[in-house]
Design an enzyme around this catalytic site. Structure first.
Site, short mmCIF file in Angstrom:
data_model
loop_
_atom_site.label_atom_id
_atom_site.label_comp_id
_atom_site.label_asym_id
_atom_site.label_seq_id
_atom_site.Cartn_x
_atom_site.Cartn_y
_atom_site.Cartn_z
N PHE A 137 0.86 -1.19 0.00
CA PHE A 137 0.00 0.00 0.00
C PHE A 137 0.89 1.23 0.00
O PHE A 137 1.76 1.39 0.87
CB PHE A 137 -0.91 0.03 1.24
N ASP A 222 9.23 2.95 1.39
CA ASP A 222 8.03 3.65 1.84
C ASP A 222 7.96 3.50 3.36
O ASP A 222 7.57 2.45 3.87
CB ASP A 222 6.80 3.04 1.17
N LYS A 251 2.79 10.61 8.15
CA LYS A 251 2.11 10.22 9.38
C LYS A 251 2.64 10.93 10.63
O LYS A 251 2.22 12.02 10.97
CB LYS A 251 2.12 8.70 9.53
#
Length: 399
Positions: A137, A222, A251
Site C-alpha cells: 500500500f 516507503d 504520518k
C-alpha cells in the site's frame, strides 16, 4: 455551540469512509473523550500518526508560537522552520536532500516520479518499469494506488499507469525473475502495514539493495507508517541495516499536523530541477515547526530505547491475553507497530472486534479483515497498556 452528531456525517459527507458511531472531541496523551464525556484508551494514535499522543504540551507550545509568526508563504520563498526540519532530517538519516509535501501519497508520488525522471536523465526513456509487491500500500493517487499491490483499491478507475510489475513480498526469486535493464526502481515497505503488519526479511531487503545496484535501479523505502520512531529506530531502514536511495515519510512526522517528506541523495535530487515537480502547501512553516520539535524528541536515544522496551511489554501482554482466549495465531511486528492475526474461527471478523473494543472504551485498528493492528503513541505508559488490554479482554469476552 452546535453539537454535530455522527448522523450528520451521512447527511453531508461523501461516503468513502464509515467512521465509528462515537465522535471524539478531546484527546490528551493516550486518552480520548467523546461527546458524552466517555473516556477511551487509544491504541491507534490516528493510524500511527500521534506518535507523542494527543495534544502534547511541548508540541502545542511550538504550534502556538509559530502560529503568531508565519503560517504559509508558498515555495516561491522558504522559511526558517522549513530549513530547520530539513536540516534535522538530513542530520539523522542517509539523506542529503529533502522535499516536503502534505501526505504519504504525495511523498510516494514524488518518489516514483523522481525515480523515473532520474532514469530518463541517466539511461533514457526505455528505463521506466517499477517493481512493487503484492498486498503493498503506497497511497490513493491513481499512480500510487496502481503501484500498490491491492487491486481492490485500484480497480474501477479506468486505465492504470503502465510499467508497474507486482511480485510476492519477501520473495527475492520472484524479483530476480522480472528485474532487468528496463527497471528504474523497486518500492517496498519495510513492514507491510495495511495488509497485515508483515515485516520484510532482512535478507530480502539486502537482496533488493544488491539487485538495484546491479541493474542501476533505485531502491525506494516507503516509511510513511514505519518512520519517525514507530519501529524503535528513527526510520526502519536503520533497524534493518539496508540503506535506500529514496525514502518517504509522513504520518508521525508532525504528530498529526499534515506533512510528508521525500528524502534522497544530492545526486538523485538533481533530477528534480526547478519546475519539474511542486506543491503549494509543502514545507508549510506551521507543519515544519511542529515537525522539527517532533524530530528533536523522537531521535533521543533514550526515547527510542523506551519504544523498544514498551514494544516487548505490549507483545507480552497480548501473548498473555492469547493464553486465556486462544484468539491469535501470531503476534508480530516491530516497535509499536504490532499485528495480531485471528485464528480461523474468527477470520474476516477483525472489524467486528474493533467495534466491540470501542464499546468497552478502547480504540484499535485492523490491518485487513483478519488482523488486529495496534499502533499506540510511542510514549504510552505501561499502566495505560495494561488498562487497554483489560478493556480488550472484556471485548473478547463478548465473542
Amino acid at each position: 455551540m452546535t453539537q454535530y452528531l455522527r448522523s450528520k456525517f451521512d447527511e453531508v459527507m461523501i461516503p468513502n469512509y464509515n467512521p465509528a458511531n462515537f465522535v471524539p472531541v478531546k484527546g490528551k496523551g493516550s486518552r480520548v473523550w467523546d461527546q458524552n464525556g466517555r473516556e477511551y484508551i487509544d491504541f491507534t494514535s490516528g493510524i500511527a500518526v500521534n506518535a507523542l499522543g494527543h495534544c502534547p504540551d511541548e508540541i502545542v507550545a511550538v504550534l502556538k508560537e509559530q502560529g503568531e509568526k508565519l503560517w504559509h508563504s508558498s515555495n516561491w520563498f522558504t522559511s526558517e522552520p522549513t530549513l530547520a526540519l530539513g536540516d534535522k532530517l538530513v542530520a539523522n538519516t542517509f539523506a542529503e536532500r529533502v522535499m516536503f509535501a502534505n501526505s504519504g501519497a504525495e511523498a510516494n508520488e514524488a518518489a516514483l516520479k523522481l525515480a523515473r525522471r532520474y532514469a530518463v536523465d541517466h539511461f533514457g526513456y526505455q528505463k521506466y518499469n517499477i517493481i512493487s509487491f503484492k498486498q503493498s500500500f503506497h497511497g490513493r493517487t491513481l499512480f500510487t494506488v496502481s503501484v500498490g499491490g491491492q487491486p481492490k483499491y485500484s480497480d474501477g478507475f479506468g486505465p492504470k499507469p503502465a510499467g508497474i510489475i507486482h511480485v510476492p513480498f519477501n520473495d527475492l526469486g520472484a524479483v530476480k525473475a522480472v528485474i532487468d535493464d528496463h527497471t528504474c526502481a523497486i518500492i517496498v515497505e519495510p513492514i507491510q502495514g495495511e495488509s497485515g503488519v508483515i515485516p520484510a526479511k532482512k535478507e530480502f531487503l539486502q537482496g533488493l539493495r544488491a539487485l538495484c545496484d546491479e541493474y542501476n535501479a533505485l531502491l525506494i523505502f516507503d516509511e510513511v507508517q514505519t518512520g519517525v520512531g514507530r519501529t524503535g529506530a528513527f526510520y526502519a531502514y536503520q533497524k534493518f541495516g539496508v540503506t535506500p536511495d529514496i525514502l518517504t515519510s509522513a504520518k508521525a512526522l508532525a504528530n498529526g499536523f499534515p506533512i510528508s517528506a521525500m528524502m534522497t541523495t544530492a545526486d538523485i535530487a538533481k533530477s528534480f530541477a526547478p519546475g519539474v515537480h511542486g506543491t503549494t502547501f509543502g514545507g508549510n512553516p506551521l507543519a515544519c515547526a511542529v515537525g522539527a520539535k517532533v524530530v528533536d524528541i523522537i531521535t533521543r536515544p533514550e526515547f527510542l530505547a523506551n519504544v523498544n522496551r514498551t514494544s516487548e511489554f505490549f507483545k507480552a501482554q497480548l501473548c498473555q491475553l492469547n493464553e486465556r482466549f486462544g484468539l491469535f495465531t501470531d503476534v508480530r511486528g516491530e516497535g509499536l507497530l504490532i499485528g495480531a492475526e485471528l485464528v480461523e474461527q474468527y477470520r474476516g471478523k477483525a472489524a467486528e472486534f474493533v467495534k466491540a473494543c470501542a464499546d468497552q472504551g478502547l480504540m484499535i485498528l485492523v490491518a485487513g479483515p483478519n488482523v488486529l493492528r495496534f499502533a499506540p503513541a510511542l510514549n504510552i505508559s505501561q499502566e495505560e497498556i495494561e488498562a487497554g488490554i483489560g478493556r480488550l479482554a472484556r471485548a473478547l469476552e463478548t465473542f
